[in-house]
Design a protein around this motif. Structure first.
Motif, PDB file in Angstrom:
ATOM      1  N   PHE A  44       0.817  -1.210   0.000  1.00 41.10           N
ATOM      2  CA  PHE A  44       0.000   0.000   0.000  1.00 41.10           C
ATOM      3  C   PHE A  44       0.859   1.271   0.000  1.00 41.10           C
ATOM      4  O   PHE A  44       0.408   2.331   0.396  1.00 41.10           O
ATOM      5  N   ASN A  45       2.129   1.112  -0.387  1.00 41.18           N
ATOM      6  CA  ASN A  45       3.097   2.215  -0.324  1.00 41.18           C
ATOM      7  C   ASN A  45       3.115   2.858   1.065  1.00 41.18           C
ATOM      8  O   ASN A  45       3.244   4.080   1.210  1.00 41.18           O
ATOM      9  N   ASN A  46       3.004   2.009   2.116  1.00 39.44           N
ATOM     10  CA  ASN A  46       2.930   2.575   3.469  1.00 39.44           C
ATOM     11  C   ASN A  46       4.295   2.927   4.071  1.00 39.44           C
ATOM     12  O   ASN A  46       4.356   3.546   5.130  1.00 39.44           O
ATOM     13  N   GLN A  47       5.388   2.530   3.414  1.00 40.28           N
ATOM     14  CA  GLN A  47       6.735   3.018   3.750  1.00 40.28           C
ATOM     15  C   GLN A  47       7.023   2.893   5.256  1.00 40.28           C
ATOM     16  O   GLN A  47       7.301   3.881   5.939  1.00 40.28           O
ATOM     17  N   THR A  48       7.006   1.664   5.749  1.00 39.52           N
ATOM     18  CA  THR A  48       7.144   1.415   7.193  1.00 39.52           C
ATOM     19  C   THR A  48       8.585   1.402   7.683  1.00 39.52           C
ATOM     20  O   THR A  48       8.815   1.454   8.894  1.00 39.52           O
ATOM     21  N   SER A  49       9.557   1.329   6.792  1.00 39.60           N
ATOM     22  CA  SER A  49      10.959   1.269   7.231  1.00 39.60           C
ATOM     23  C   SER A  49      11.481   2.638   7.639  1.00 39.60           C
ATOM     24  O   SER A  49      11.163   3.652   7.014  1.00 39.60           O
ATOM     25  N   THR A 103       5.989   0.917  13.924  1.00 38.95           N
ATOM     26  CA  THR A 103       4.848   0.069  14.268  1.00 38.95           C
ATOM     27  C   THR A 103       3.537   0.842  14.297  1.00 38.95           C
ATOM     28  O   THR A 103       2.464   0.248  14.155  1.00 38.95           O
ATOM     29  N   GLU A 104       3.611   2.159  14.467  1.00 34.17           N
ATOM     30  CA  GLU A 104       2.391   2.959  14.448  1.00 34.17           C
ATOM     31  C   GLU A 104       1.746   2.951  13.060  1.00 34.17           C
ATOM     32  O   GLU A 104       0.515   2.880  12.924  1.00 34.17           O
ATOM     33  N   ILE A 105       2.607   3.012  12.026  1.00 31.33           N
ATOM     34  CA  ILE A 105       2.096   2.936  10.660  1.00 31.33           C
ATOM     35  C   ILE A 105       1.459   1.567  10.419  1.00 31.33           C
ATOM     36  O   ILE A 105       0.381   1.460   9.824  1.00 31.33           O
ATOM     37  N   VAL A 106       2.109   0.520  10.895  1.00 36.63           N
ATOM     38  CA  VAL A 106       1.561  -0.831  10.746  1.00 36.63           C
ATOM     39  C   VAL A 106       0.182  -0.918  11.396  1.00 36.63           C
ATOM     40  O   VAL A 106      -0.784  -1.406  10.790  1.00 36.63           O
ATOM     41  N   GLN A 112      -7.224   0.539   9.259  1.00 40.11           N
ATOM     42  CA  GLN A 112      -7.873   1.051   8.044  1.00 40.11           C
ATOM     43  C   GLN A 112      -8.365  -0.071   7.133  1.00 40.11           C
ATOM     44  O   GLN A 112      -9.374   0.088   6.440  1.00 40.11           O
ATOM     45  N   PHE A 113      -7.642  -1.186   7.134  1.00 39.75           N
ATOM     46  CA  PHE A 113      -7.958  -2.287   6.221  1.00 39.75           C
ATOM     47  C   PHE A 113      -8.082  -3.595   7.012  1.00 39.75           C
ATOM     48  O   PHE A 113      -7.197  -4.464   6.943  1.00 39.75           O
ATOM     49  N   PHE A 120      -0.249  -7.067   7.700  1.00 36.79           N
ATOM     50  CA  PHE A 120       0.576  -5.860   7.619  1.00 36.79           C
ATOM     51  C   PHE A 120       1.928  -5.993   8.334  1.00 36.79           C
ATOM     52  O   PHE A 120       2.923  -5.420   7.892  1.00 36.79           O
ATOM     53  N   ALA A 121       1.968  -6.750   9.428  1.00 32.30           N
ATOM     54  CA  ALA A 121       3.260  -6.963  10.099  1.00 32.30           C
ATOM     55  C   ALA A 121       4.202  -7.762   9.202  1.00 32.30           C
ATOM     56  O   ALA A 121       5.401  -7.447   9.098  1.00 32.30           O
TER      57      ALA A 121
END
Length: 200
Positions: A44-49, A103-106, A112-113, A120-121
């Motif tokens: 989802f282009n959530n860019q968690t790194s 982890t907040e983005i995760v 949301q989904f 997601f993890a």
């Protein structure tokens, strides 16, 4: 078919014998690595790194605090001496890159989904793998050696305190890097028949 990309990834090897004799400046390394991180794919282009760069005394501090922490868990002094020697080989390098997952983005994407929440993890870990591989290959292409270490979660608390890391950033790996003082040896590969299946 072009083999240019394959040549690049073949050049990426684990280098333990590191030094400080590299031609790039810290700013040049940061610019290279930032681009490698930004272009790693994520769900989802959530860019968690997240990435933290440690140079000079900050780099030294990481490996000193890691030695202090491991001294409390390694069973005897002889075993610790071997461990300390390994850590000092990382400290001999030019710098260290720390990899974190936000982890907040995760959690936000899990909320949301909900249909995909349990994934997601795992997807964040896949982003970590892509990020680390991109960076490692980029460094190798600049003739900079590196290795990937995992002293987390033992050092998580000390790292957060030492470098003012946000609570929601979870440490995933440590990458010491520097000049290649001793190249990697030959690499063995398992039989292709045990690893691949082709249907055509």
């Amino acid at each position: 078919m072009s083999s240019q990309y394959l040549d690049l990834i073949r050049n990426r090897r684990t280098i333990y014998a590191l030094g400080k004799n590299i031609s790039q400046t810290p700013d040049e390394i940061v610019t290279l690595v930032e681009q490698a991180v930004e272009h790693a794919p994520s769900a989802f282009n959530n860019q968690t790194s997240r990435v933290v760069f440690l140079f000079n005394e900050h780099h030294d501090k990481l490996w000193d605090l890691t030695a202090d922490r491991l001294h409390t868990v390694v069973p005897d002094e002889k075993a610790f001496e071997n461990t300390k020697n390994k850590l000092m080989s990382f400290k001999a390098g030019f710098g260290t890159i720390l990899y974190f997952t936000d982890t907040e983005i995760v959690k936000n994407f899990e909320n949301q989904f909900p249909l995909y929440a349990e994934n997601f993890a795992d997807w964040a870990e896949q982003n970590q793998g892509s990020t680390q591989f991109n960076v490692w290959t980029t460094l190798a292409n600049e003739n900079i050696g590196a290795s990937l270490q995992h002293y987390n979660p033992l050092i998580d608390t000390a790292v957060k305190q030492a470098f003012n890391i946000p609570d929601q950033w979870q440490l995933r790996a440590e990458m010491p890097f520097g000049s290649i003082e001793n190249p990697a040896g030959d690499k063995d590969f398992m039989a292709k028949t045990d690893r691949f299946k082709v249907f055509k």
